[in-house]
Design an enzyme around this catalytic site. Structure first.
Site, short mmCIF file in Angstrom:
data_model
loop_
_atom_site.label_atom_id
_atom_site.label_comp_id
_atom_site.label_asym_id
_atom_site.label_seq_id
_atom_site.Cartn_x
_atom_site.Cartn_y
_atom_site.Cartn_z
CB CYS A 18 28.73 -21.74 -6.89
SG CYS A 18 26.99 -22.12 -6.63
CG HIS A 33 28.11 -18.13 -9.85
ND1 HIS A 33 28.82 -19.25 -10.19
CD2 HIS A 33 27.01 -18.56 -9.19
CE1 HIS A 33 28.18 -20.32 -9.76
NE2 HIS A 33 27.07 -19.94 -9.14
CD GLU A 93 31.42 -18.34 -12.35
OE1 GLU A 93 31.70 -17.57 -11.40
OE2 GLU A 93 30.64 -19.31 -12.22
#
Lengths: 982, 274
Positions: free
Chosen positions: B95, B221, B223
């Protein structure tokens, strides 16, 4: 001489395309818009320096940047890149307004050149098309707020002749004749003069006034008497400080004052009273840790962590500058979290907006003759949505949960709620983390941003109704990145080093509030106002002291730690300053260049406020129950209900708010395949812990039109019901109260308030759900004129927002609202009564009615306990609490979310339209897998109102009693179209 | 002993904790390091196998997202980043980190030209921040980060995620197999259609690599989608598993990237060897 850098985007620019799409329907001649980023550097840089700067501002792949200087021709290809256009409009900030882009540009320049230069930002639009003056004005009005921004326009010819837009550097010019403090001649002042000072402010030498102190005659007389006893006049600093400290905003005088027979006041008696009684009754099961004594409330999360919550309002500033008001609201409440205990880490944001219908063109004026118009509902809505977006997203805090509520009485005074949940280890540096106290001898350290005239009189201003005299300096814009830097430094590094004894944020009232409050624990303070860093020179001492410039924390730091602390901040790009000392001599002291400008006792400052006993009256509102025919086409009525503003999807807001950052989202704001906007969300804020936090909010402002007692009960019941439906355990659920009232100097309004507070006192006690934090905002009135100069007073409907925060032991017990499989059983839990008074349905038909939803506290409590039990066994496949729009809307939302359908039979105890749209509280619809039928019914066996009303079907349609037959995609369209275009 | 991962933070980056959690979870010795501390001692990179520039809002996205932070890294770390990449290491920019690494020119670095900006990541076509779950197809079979992954279901959350570049650059990326991830719709090409392609990105590009495949940047994302409980369809998966009498797997798609990184350095083998 200044230099201007214009950055042109050579590829397709999403920003420009979106502007074109927005304006083309309104401006037929519009052909094309380009957006040019402009950076203006105040001092002239050498050629090699400016070349490096230009490079740093330009993306070489998609952009081309040009240097514009007075009297010099830009680079050769400038003309070809600019090309043909018809109009240029430039939007920039006014002097003294926070310019975040300019701030970054300045830091970038410092990085690149190794030296500081003043840089400001602006944005230029080049427009192709035949535009009238009215078209130009429409674009300007849509893109700038004249309170904080300038908008310049040139047609192409003028642009050419002038060699461009010209170079503008906004610079604050304070024409103060030297900086000094004045005595305010109070000792011999007449009551008339006291009233004038209280209302309009201290007089300057030229006869102008400094802006409202918001002090009543009673208060002014108390100040006068006090200083008579001292034999001297107060200084302007002293009087401003008292106005600040005694403001409704800071002292909550309405809640503290004796009211009728309640001598201890509403707050102590009802709010704190409920919590104290609940905590005592719960005994060992008490989960409260720190309530009502700090910037937020804190409860037990798990064995290692405490979770805190706080919800603020930022209403008055949002009426004047919706973006600035809302962003300041959200980053402000983030600081409340950082200033809780030893400093909690912000892990969740929430929001709420009460607004007028954005599709209506309503305009009022603060002054006569169409002077000082209110902003349009559309502008306010877009502004507040964008403000929370910017503040929340940039701070890296997920913003999953929120609401929008519409009523045209919010037109002049929108309500903007902003909340932040935090987590902090229960023990920090070997001590309970909620304990803090400034010690005598501690240095007063301020960190973050510098001080300007932002928000002067913010606290006193929010304590009065908005009118013509509302000060523009009350407007401010948050800077989330400056705040993020010190937030990380404090919460993730410094806190655990034990370098400070206490920490708090600078919010309303600025240093006057933060230092004044912290000084209470040490027993005094002595602060040098000339040591406070300023954004620009020329501010008066009193302005420095009460300025509400954002992004600042105040800490009490033992002398030996000061150097280390400031150095640690510096390593994180954060500035911090030593500005004074906490003392124990009982005095609140300020100096300016070694001269004392304030010297009052802490006692008078905090307790000198005169008590104002309040009396109340109450008259129930409402009309007779209307008589009307049952609708012939129930399907059509359901579609109309789904499209109503208070019922339709708010997905456009949720999709703009990052609800996944920190990786903690379990149940987000948009649920199910059909994407339905949820009333409650579930998060896992500590990645290493399975525990979850359930957030909910409840309100029912229109019910106030009949009886605030039931409005308040519905708000509380909704917050609890929404949370329990999403998987919460009512046995570990705390509440926050935000009271937004109107005309709180009228006995009738106070009577409504007293009823509301008594209502939530009793209901919270039955549910054993303690209040842990709250806030009030008592004068949400608009006073002005309509277009024909008729005086107008618009009071908001008395609004109570109850926010719920529940803790669950395992996020696996979260329950989403969407049914998941055909064949599952649909149950209605709760009783539906003829209670359409003040409902969405009656409002849709133009009625108010009389039968506002009432409820049986014990029956509802039994339901929530039973559902909590089912949650722990994970028996509910889906659950949705019935809210606005009643059963009909709830069943439709469940169908939409599932993408499936439902066959439903409701009993005929009520006429079908009332059955569908009554807003009786205490109801939840769940779906249960057939194999869990017995287990579920067993859990519910002690609760009387359990009905299986149908099944989930593969056929994507909602059928109710053969009267409603709606295809799920049609329901979805009705639910999503109203605000879908935003 | 084990491999070391560094997650950079500061100035508005904000996803360092969950990113570090991912590395930590798969066995890396993980450290979150402020850019100013790294700038004080760039040699720190010599002892590190994987670095991440995580998501966030460095410098508020002002002057172009990732631009100012990239300038800070460029000026304070000098050549040490290039030296790091020249070693057999892994780098991931997620990002805002993707925007930073692109602006640093560490990716796509066509012809090994590390340091030259070759692509841009700009304002979404809608000019609006978008937070939603998306599907991606893994296009690159050689990047160590993407081994044995076909598709990824993870969230996006950004206002400037639209990859843009000259046609020539795009063709080279395709030819070199440097387009790592594309947004997809029901397993097929998203074809630019919103919301499947959430930002109007050229050719549905969601992530790219350098020529070695060891430097990966992506706008979505991973994560935030490492575990089942983080997924948007968690409630449905949980319900299905319960009906099937199965336990729901803890792991979801995002963790696979971190597992691949651990695999690449033999983290588990190292751990066992002690």
């Amino acid at each position: 001489m200044s230099q201007r850098i214009e950055v042109f985007t050579l590829f397709e620019d999403g920003r420009a395309k979106t502007l074109e799409q927005n304006f083309t329907p309104k401006i037929s001649g519009l052909k094309k818009i380009r957006v040019i980023d402009v950076y203006t550097i105040e001092e002239d840089l050498a050629q090699n320096q400016i070349d490096d700067c230009i490079k740093s501002f330009e993306n070489p792949v998609t952009q081309r940047a040009f240097l514009i200087e007075d009297g010099k021709a830009p680079a050769n290809d400038y003309e070809s890149v600019v090309g043909k256009f018809d109009h240029a409009i430039e939007i920039g900030f006014l002097a003294g307004v926070t310019d975040n882009i300019g701030h970054t540009a300045q830091e970038l320049t410092e990085l690149t050149l190794g030296e500081k230069h003043n840089v400001c930002s602006s944005r230029m639009l080049l427009i192709n098309g035949k535009l009238s003056e009215a078209d130009i004005n429409l674009i300007k009005a849509a893109l700038h707020n004249p309170l904080i921004q300038r908008a310049a326009h040139k047609d192409a010819e003028t642009f050419q002749n002038d060699n461009g837009m010209g170079i503008t550097i906004p610079k604050v010019q304070l024409d103060n004749q030297g900086v000094a403090t004045d005595d305010v001649k109070l000792l011999d002042a007449s009551d008339e003069e006291l009233i004038k000072i209280g209302k309009e402010g201290i007089a300057n030498q030229d006869g102008t006034r400094r802006g409202p102190l918001g002090m009543s005659l009673l208060y002014m007389q108390a100040v006068q008497a006090h200083f008579k006893s001292l034999g001297r006049n107060p200084t302007d600093v002293e009087l401003e400080t008292l106005a600040q400290t005694w403001s409704e905003h800071c002292k909550h005088t309405i809640f503290a004052s004796p009211i009728d027979e309640i001598k201890t006041g509403l707050y102590k008696h009802y709010i704190k009273g409920a919590t104290n009684e609940i905590r005592t009754a719960r005994g060992d099961d008490d989960f409260c840790i720190s309530v009502f004594s700090d910037n937020a409330g804190g409860i037990i999360f798990d064995d290692n962590w405490m979770i805190s919550d706080k919800v603020e309002t930022h209403n008055s500033p949002s009426a004047l500058d919706p973006f600035g008001g809302a962003i300041t609201g959200i980053v402000g409440v983030n600081r409340d979290c950082m200033g809780f205990g030893q400093g909690a880490k912000p892990v969740l944001n929430r929001y709420g907006f009460c607004l007028a219908d954005p599709r209506k063109d309503i305009e009022f004026y603060r002054g006569k003759n169409k002077m000082n118009a209110t902003l349009s509902p559309d502008t306010i809505m877009k502004g507040v949505v964008a403000g929370v977006e910017s503040g929340g997203n940039q701070s890296g805090i997920p913003t999953p949960q929120g609401f929008m509520y519409f009523d045209d009485r919010y037109v002049g005074k929108p309500l903007v709620f902003a909340g932040t949940v935090g987590v902090i280890p229960r023990i920090v540096n070997g001590k309970p983390s909620h304990e803090k106290a400034a010690q005598p001898g501690d240095r007063i350290i301020m960190c973050g941003g510098k001080v300007g005239r932002d928000g002067i009189h913010g606290a006193t201003f929010s304590s009065v109704a908005l009118d013509e005299g509302s000060p523009a300096t009350a407007v401010q814009i948050g800077d989330p990145i400056t705040q993020k830097k010190f937030s990380d430094a404090i919460i993730k590094e410094i806190r655990d080093l034990g370098l400070y004894n206490a920490i708090t944020d600078n919010g309303a009232g600025g240093l006057a509030s933060s230092v004044g409050e912290m000084g209470e624990s040490s027993g005094g303070f002595n602060l040098a106002l000339d040591k406070v860093p300023l954004k620009y020179p020329g501010m008066q001492p009193w302005e420095i002291w009460i300025s509400e410039s954002q992004e600042r924390m105040t800490m009490a730091v033992p002398k030996e730690n000061v150097e280390k602390l400031i150095a640690l901040f510096a390593k994180r790009g954060v500035e911090a300053w030593d500005i004074g000392e906490f003392t124990n001599d009982g005095q609140a002291k300020l100096t300016w260049e070694n001269e004392t400008v304030m010297d009052m006792t802490m006692e008078f400052l905090h307790d000198g406020i005169p008590e104002t006993p309040l009396v109340t009256t109450f008259t129930r509102g409402g009309e007779a129950e209307p008589e009307f025919a049952e609708p012939k086409d129930h399907t059509a009525t359901l579609m109309e209900m789904l499209a109503r503003l208070n019922i339709c999807s708010k997905e456009f807001v949720a999709a703009q708010y990052d609800h996944n950052v920190q990786g903690s989202a379990v149940l987000g704001p948009i649920q199910g395949k059909g994407r339905v906007f949820a009333d409650a969300t579930v998060s896992r804020p500590v990645l290493d812990s399975k525990y979850g936090a359930v957030l909910s909010q409840g309100l029912a402002p229109r019910y106030s039109d009949i009886d605030t007692h039931h409005m308040a009960r519905a708000a509380l019941d909704s917050a609890v019901r929404f949370a329990v439906a999403a998987g919460a355990d009512i046995d570990h659920l705390a509440l926050l109260d935000n009271i937004c009232w109107c005309s709180s100097d009228e006995p009738e309004r106070l009577g409504q308030l007293k009823r509301a507070m008594a209502a939530i006192y009793h209901l919270a006690k039955t549910y054993r759900t303690p209040f842990i934090s709250g806030k009030d905002s008592m004068f949400n009135d608009f006073k002005g004129y309509d277009a024909d100069n008729n005086p107008v007073h618009i009071a908001i409907p008395p609004t109570l927002l109850i926010s719920g925060i529940g803790v669950i032991k395992d996020v696996a017990q979260a329950v989403s609202l969407d049914p998941k499989q055909a064949g599952d059983l649909v149950y209605l839990l709760g009783e539906t009564k003829d209670e359409c008074g003040a409902s969405e349905y009656y409002d849709h038909l133009g009625f108010l009615g009389n039968n506002v939803p009432e409820m049986n506290d014990d029956v509802n409590y039994a339901l929530y306990r039973a559902v909590s039990k089912a949650n722990k066994q994970q028996l509910c496949v889906s659950a949705l609490a019935v809210g606005f729009g009643g059963l009909g809307v709830a069943l439709a939302k469940k169908s939409i979310a599932s993408g499936l359908g439902m066959d439903i039979i409701l009993d005929d105890a009520l006429r079908l339209d009332k059955m569908l749209y009554s807003e009786s509280q205490g109801r939840i619809i769940v779906t249960i897998a057939p194999q869990d039928k017995d287990a579920f019914e067993k859990i519910m066996s002690d609760y009387p109102h359990v009905q299986q009303i149908g099944t989930v079907t593969d056929n994507p349609a909602l059928n109710i009693n053969g009267q409603v037959a709606a295809a799920t995609p049609d329901l979805e369209r009705a639910y999503k179209s109203t605000l879908g275009g935003y | 002993m084990t491999a070391r991962a560094l997650v950079i933070t500061g100035y508005g980056l904000n996803s360092e904790e969950e990113t570090a959690h991912g590395f930590d979870h798969v066995g890396f010795e993980t450290e979150i390091l402020h850019i100013n501390d790294l700038a004080d001692n760039p040699k720190e990179l010599d002892n590190v196998q994987a670095i991440s520039v995580p998501g966030g809002f460095s410098y508020g996205d002002d002057t172009g997202s990732g631009n100012a932070f990239a300038q800070k890294m460029r000026l304070t770390l000098g050549d040490s980043l290039k030296e790091f990449i020249a070693r057999d290491t892994l780098t991931i920019g997620i990002c805002n980190g993707c925007q930073v690494v692109v602006n640093l020119g560490l990716v796509p670095a066509i012809n090994g030209e590390y340091g030259a900006r070759q692509v841009a990541v700009t304002h979404n076509a809608s000019a609006r921040y978008q937070c939603r779950w998306i599907d991606m197809k893994v296009e690159n079979k050689t990047s160590p980060w993407l081994q044995n992954i076909e598709t990824l279901h993870v969230p996006v959350a950004h206002g400037e995620g639209r990859f843009m570049m000259e046609d020539k650059t795009l063709n080279t990326l395709k030819a070199n197999d440097q387009i790592a991830l594309r947004y997809s719709k029901n397993g097929e090409s998203a074809n630019g259609e919103f919301p499947f392609n959430p930002n109007g990105s050229t050719d549905d590009i969601a992530g790219i690599t350098d020529e070695s495949g060891r430097v990966l940047v992506l706008m979505p994302h991973p994560e935030r989608g490492m575990f089942s409980w983080q997924r948007d369809d968690y409630a449905a998966l949980k319900d299905k598993a319960r009906r099937d009498g199965q336990a729901l797997s803890d792991n979801s798609d995002g963790i696979k990237l971190f597992q691949n990184a651990a695999e690449y350095f033999g983290v588990n083998a190292m751990k066992k060897a002690g």
